[in-house]
Design a protein around this motif. Structure first.
Motif, PDB file in Angstrom:
ATOM      1  N   PRO A   1      41.954  42.894  34.986  1.00 22.59           N
ATOM      2  CA  PRO A   1      41.601  43.326  36.389  1.00 22.59           C
ATOM      3  C   PRO A   1      40.731  42.440  37.029  1.00 22.59           C
ATOM      4  O   PRO A   1      39.528  42.160  36.265  1.00 22.59           O
ATOM      5  CB  PRO A   1      41.441  44.711  36.211  1.00 22.59           C
ATOM      6  CG  PRO A   1      41.766  44.995  35.141  1.00 22.59           C
ATOM      7  CD  PRO A   1      41.970  43.945  34.127  1.00 22.59           C
TER       8      PRO A   1
ATOM      9  N   THR B   1      41.034  39.489  38.220  1.00 22.54           N
ATOM     10  CA  THR B   1      41.179  37.741  38.072  1.00 22.54           C
ATOM     11  C   THR B   1      41.781  37.416  39.251  1.00 22.54           C
ATOM     12  O   THR B   1      42.632  38.035  40.006  1.00 22.54           O
ATOM     13  CB  THR B   1      42.450  37.802  36.953  1.00 22.54           C
ATOM     14  OG1 THR B   1      42.068  38.257  35.568  1.00 22.54           O
ATOM     15  CG2 THR B   1      42.699  36.188  36.951  1.00 22.54           C
TER      16      THR B   1
ATOM     17  N   VAL C   1      43.950  40.398  40.757  1.00 20.15           N
ATOM     18  CA  VAL C   1      44.954  41.148  40.040  1.00 20.15           C
ATOM     19  C   VAL C   1      44.147  42.667  39.987  1.00 20.15           C
ATOM     20  O   VAL C   1      43.007  43.056  39.986  1.00 20.15           O
ATOM     21  CB  VAL C   1      44.871  40.860  38.267  1.00 20.15           C
ATOM     22  CG1 VAL C   1      45.349  41.731  37.367  1.00 20.15           C
ATOM     23  CG2 VAL C   1      45.391  39.378  38.443  1.00 20.15           C
ATOM     24  N   ASN C   2      45.305  43.578  40.035  1.00 19.95           N
ATOM     25  CA  ASN C   2      45.196  45.149  40.255  1.00 19.95           C
ATOM     26  C   ASN C   2      44.350  45.370  41.724  1.00 19.95           C
ATOM     27  O   ASN C   2      43.666  46.431  41.612  1.00 19.95           O
ATOM     28  CB  ASN C   2      44.192  45.448  39.137  1.00 19.95           C
ATOM     29  CG  ASN C   2      45.282  45.761  37.862  1.00 19.95           C
ATOM     30  OD1 ASN C   2      46.031  45.127  38.021  1.00 19.95           O
ATOM     31  ND2 ASN C   2      44.737  46.297  36.899  1.00 19.95           N
ATOM     32  N   ASP C   3      44.204  44.369  42.561  1.00 21.05           N
ATOM     33  CA  ASP C   3      43.627  44.845  43.772  1.00 21.05           C
ATOM     34  C   ASP C   3      42.168  44.911  43.460  1.00 21.05           C
ATOM     35  O   ASP C   3      41.622  45.756  44.648  1.00 21.05           O
ATOM     36  CB  ASP C   3      44.147  45.989  44.453  1.00 21.05           C
ATOM     37  CG  ASP C   3      45.483  45.812  45.249  1.00 21.05           C
ATOM     38  OD1 ASP C   3      45.722  44.542  45.435  1.00 21.05           O
ATOM     39  OD2 ASP C   3      46.094  46.788  45.689  1.00 21.05           O
TER      40      ASP C   3
ATOM     41  N   THR D   1      43.115  41.042  48.811  1.00 20.97           N
ATOM     42  CA  THR D   1      43.440  40.808  47.534  1.00 20.97           C
ATOM     43  C   THR D   1      44.705  40.129  47.367  1.00 20.97           C
ATOM     44  O   THR D   1      45.293  39.938  46.500  1.00 20.97           O
ATOM     45  CB  THR D   1      43.601  42.203  47.048  1.00 20.97           C
ATOM     46  OG1 THR D   1      44.531  42.876  47.786  1.00 20.97           O
ATOM     47  CG2 THR D   1      42.422  42.967  46.810  1.00 20.97           C
TER      48      THR D   1
ATOM     49  N   LEU E   1      47.714  39.451  29.133  1.00 20.67           N
ATOM     50  CA  LEU E   1      47.817  39.523  30.484  1.00 20.67           C
ATOM     51  C   LEU E   1      46.526  39.268  31.173  1.00 20.67           C
ATOM     52  O   LEU E   1      45.346  39.451  30.443  1.00 20.67           O
ATOM     53  CB  LEU E   1      48.253  41.036  31.023  1.00 20.67           C
ATOM     54  CG  LEU E   1      49.598  41.288  30.686  1.00 20.67           C
ATOM     55  CD1 LEU E   1      49.837  42.777  30.837  1.00 20.67           C
ATOM     56  CD2 LEU E   1      50.704  40.461  31.086  1.00 20.67           C
ATOM     57  N   ASN E   2      46.423  38.877  32.440  1.00 19.04           N
ATOM     58  CA  ASN E   2      44.721  38.372  33.023  1.00 19.04           C
ATOM     59  C   ASN E   2      44.202  39.803  33.210  1.00 19.04           C
ATOM     60  O   ASN E   2      44.878  40.838  33.709  1.00 19.04           O
ATOM     61  CB  ASN E   2      45.248  37.832  34.493  1.00 19.04           C
ATOM     62  CG  ASN E   2      45.623  36.413  33.944  1.00 19.04           C
ATOM     63  OD1 ASN E   2      45.413  35.808  32.959  1.00 19.04           O
ATOM     64  ND2 ASN E   2      46.301  35.851  35.204  1.00 19.04           N
TER      65      ASN E   2
ATOM     66  N   GLU F   1      40.994  38.330  28.028  1.00 17.96           N
ATOM     67  CA  GLU F   1      42.555  38.770  28.305  1.00 17.96           C
ATOM     68  C   GLU F   1      42.677  39.884  27.598  1.00 17.96           C
ATOM     69  O   GLU F   1      42.150  40.207  26.457  1.00 17.96           O
ATOM     70  CB  GLU F   1      43.037  37.544  27.567  1.00 17.96           C
ATOM     71  CG  GLU F   1      43.240  36.315  28.321  1.00 17.96           C
ATOM     72  CD  GLU F   1      44.196  35.119  27.904  1.00 17.96           C
ATOM     73  OE1 GLU F   1      45.430  35.334  28.054  1.00 17.96           O
ATOM     74  OE2 GLU F   1      43.664  34.390  27.120  1.00 17.96           O
TER      75      GLU F   1
ATOM     76  N   GLU G   1      43.362  29.982  37.335  1.00 16.64           N
ATOM     77  CA  GLU G   1      43.191  31.613  37.006  1.00 16.64           C
ATOM     78  C   GLU G   1      41.424  31.647  36.749  1.00 16.64           C
ATOM     79  O   GLU G   1      41.075  31.127  35.719  1.00 16.64           O
ATOM     80  CB  GLU G   1      43.998  31.994  35.821  1.00 16.64           C
ATOM     81  CG  GLU G   1      45.380  31.500  36.046  1.00 16.64           C
ATOM     82  CD  GLU G   1      46.279  31.943  34.709  1.00 16.64           C
ATOM     83  OE1 GLU G   1      46.090  33.076  34.175  1.00 16.64           O
ATOM     84  OE2 GLU G   1      47.177  31.152  34.623  1.00 16.64           O
TER      85      GLU G   1
ATOM     86  N   ILE H   1      45.663  35.653  44.757  1.00 14.64           N
ATOM     87  CA  ILE H   1      45.831  37.046  44.158  1.00 14.64           C
ATOM     88  C   ILE H   1      44.727  37.600  43.397  1.00 14.64           C
ATOM     89  O   ILE H   1      44.286  36.782  42.533  1.00 14.64           O
ATOM     90  CB  ILE H   1      47.164  36.955  43.290  1.00 14.64           C
ATOM     91  CG1 ILE H   1      48.446  36.356  44.122  1.00 14.64           C
ATOM     92  CG2 ILE H   1      47.244  38.349  42.841  1.00 14.64           C
ATOM     93  CD1 ILE H   1      49.576  36.064  43.315  1.00 14.64           C
TER      94      ILE H   1
END
Length: 422
Positions: free
Chosen positions: A61, A63, A81-83, A156, A58-59, A53, A45, A79
């Motif tokens: 945006p 990440t 996060v949040n595109d 993404t 949560l991770n 955090e 991560e 992945i």
């Protein structure tokens, strides 16, 4: 941290261009593939610099979550996060320009050959989805590759999961199944079912045939569940009963951990292993039924003689004994109990009963009695049968089979054809 792990972390950061990130944490997971055995992955991560955090844990945006197979050292998942991506690797920003560039990048990332080992099944402006194949013929159980881009054209999501056959695993032969061979077998599979119609709050009686596979010589049928699930025993027809005397000992229910997370030492010491599906002897079958009987007597004492063992599935270090009611029920969604057992000792550990979840159908109107016969329904279904070649994994090889399915059912009262898509 082991030097091998540190090397994979450094290589990942360089390959994806994660200069604007720092590694927040990493862990190891054990992945089970029914065809290829057990593999181990490193999960990383990466947080954007200066990010922390969220209050919810949560991770943040942007990440980057990256999984790498420890055996092949290939990236299995990316992945953002949040595109949102801050990665500067050129490949992640230019491959979206054409489908050909995306496919070439996928081939490079996976080591697979397009057409020979995977095929395109869906494409849109910002997404492409692929499925495992043998010369553009689908595979079961299958593998999937998914690609997603954001509105800026940055990658993404990249994910590869499941089985992708190699040439030496494939049993090559021309497809030989015809309608004349398939139809009598498929129509013999036609059965009466009750399906729920949510918007009308009722059950309806229909005739239909579930999807199944037929070997290329027409000699053997294979159910979808036998292929897609780790089933190692099927169909005990005897009810599970017990005497009314109390069991000799109490079964202590245990919390079951199906988490794939493992330690670094376990991941590195078991780099690659083949986890073949274990078999169940007749003596073990008897012991399993005895132990399941003990559990039911303790936990569900009023259910004596109401359940039968239908299948045993293997997952992680557990066996799942699947029970269905002895009383015949035509509903496609019905009562089921899963007894979770230790794979080695066959000791019952816990169970899951889905009957509470079925309360959603409690007020549904009962289905009407069928008017038309199975024979009449079979004739109506005949022209809607679909036959397509597929490769099915059986005993270490991919065999050419026919996938037999029908996307319509027959209303058992009116005789109307109903699309399952509805």
């Amino acid at each position: 941290m082991h030097k091998r792990v540190q090397k994979l972390i450094d290589v990942t950061a360089d390959e994806l261009g994660l200069d604007k990130y720092y590694l927040k944490r990493h862990s190891f997971v054990k992945e089970e593939n029914p065809n290829e055995g057990v593999s181990y992955e490193l999960t990383m991560e990466w947080f954007p610099n200066e990010a922390a955090e969220t209050e919810e844990g949560l991770n943040p945006p942007g990440t980057a979550v990256v999984d790498v197979d420890l055996h092949s050292e290939r990236i299995k998942k990316i992945i953002f996060v949040n595109d949102i991506s801050y990665a500067h690797a050129e490949a992640l920003t230019v491959i979206h320009q054409t489908s050909e560039q995306i496919i070439e990048w996928v081939e490079e990332m996976t080591g697979l050959e397009y057409g020979r080992q995977f095929q395109l099944v869906e494409e849109s402006k910002n997404e492409m989805h692929f499925r495992s194949a043998v010369d553009n013929i689908p595979v079961y159980p299958g593998g999937n590759i998914d690609i997603t881009f954001n509105e800026q054209g940055q990658l993404t999501l990249f994910s590869i999961h499941g089985s992708f056959p190699t040439e030496d695993q494939v049993q090559w032969e021309p497809f030989a199944l015809t309608s004349e061979i398939v139809e009598p077998i498929a129509l013999d599979h036609c059965k009466l079912m009750e399906i729920p119609v949510e918007n009308e709050q009722k059950w309806i009686s229909v005739y239909g045939t579930s999807m199944f596979f037929l070997t290329n010589n027409g000699g053997k049928t294979i159910s979808y569940d036998q292929v897609e699930k780790s089933i190692i025993y099927c169909n005990s027809v005897e009810p599970i009963t017990w005497s009314h005397t109390s069991s000799a000992s109490t079964i202590s229910l245990e919390k079951i951990d199906l988490s794939p997370e493992i330690s670094e030492s376990e991941a590195l010491s078991n780099n690659k292993e083949i986890d073949r599906k274990r078999s169940i002897s007749k003596d073990e079958q008897t012991r399993i039924i005895t132990e399941v009987s003990r559990l039911l007597q303790q936990e569900l004492p009023d259910d004596n003689g109401q359940w039968k063992l239908t299948t045993i599935q293997q997952e992680h270090n557990y066996l799942f004994a699947i029970l269905h009611p002895v009383k015949k029920d035509f509903r496609i969604i019905g009562p089921k109990i899963k007894v979770i057992m230790d794979s080695k000792t066959l000791k019952p550990l816990n169970y899951m009963d889905n009957r509470q979840l079925l309360d959603v159908f409690r007020d549904f109107k009962e289905a009407e009695m069928p008017v038309i016969s199975k024979g009449e329904a079979s004739e109506k279904l005949r022209s809607y049968l679909e036959i397509s070649p597929v490769y099915v994994y059986q005993k270490g090889r991919y065999m050419l089979c026919g996938k037999i399915e029908c996307s319509y059912v027959v209303d058992a009262v009116t005789g109307e054809m109903i699309s399952l898509d509805e």
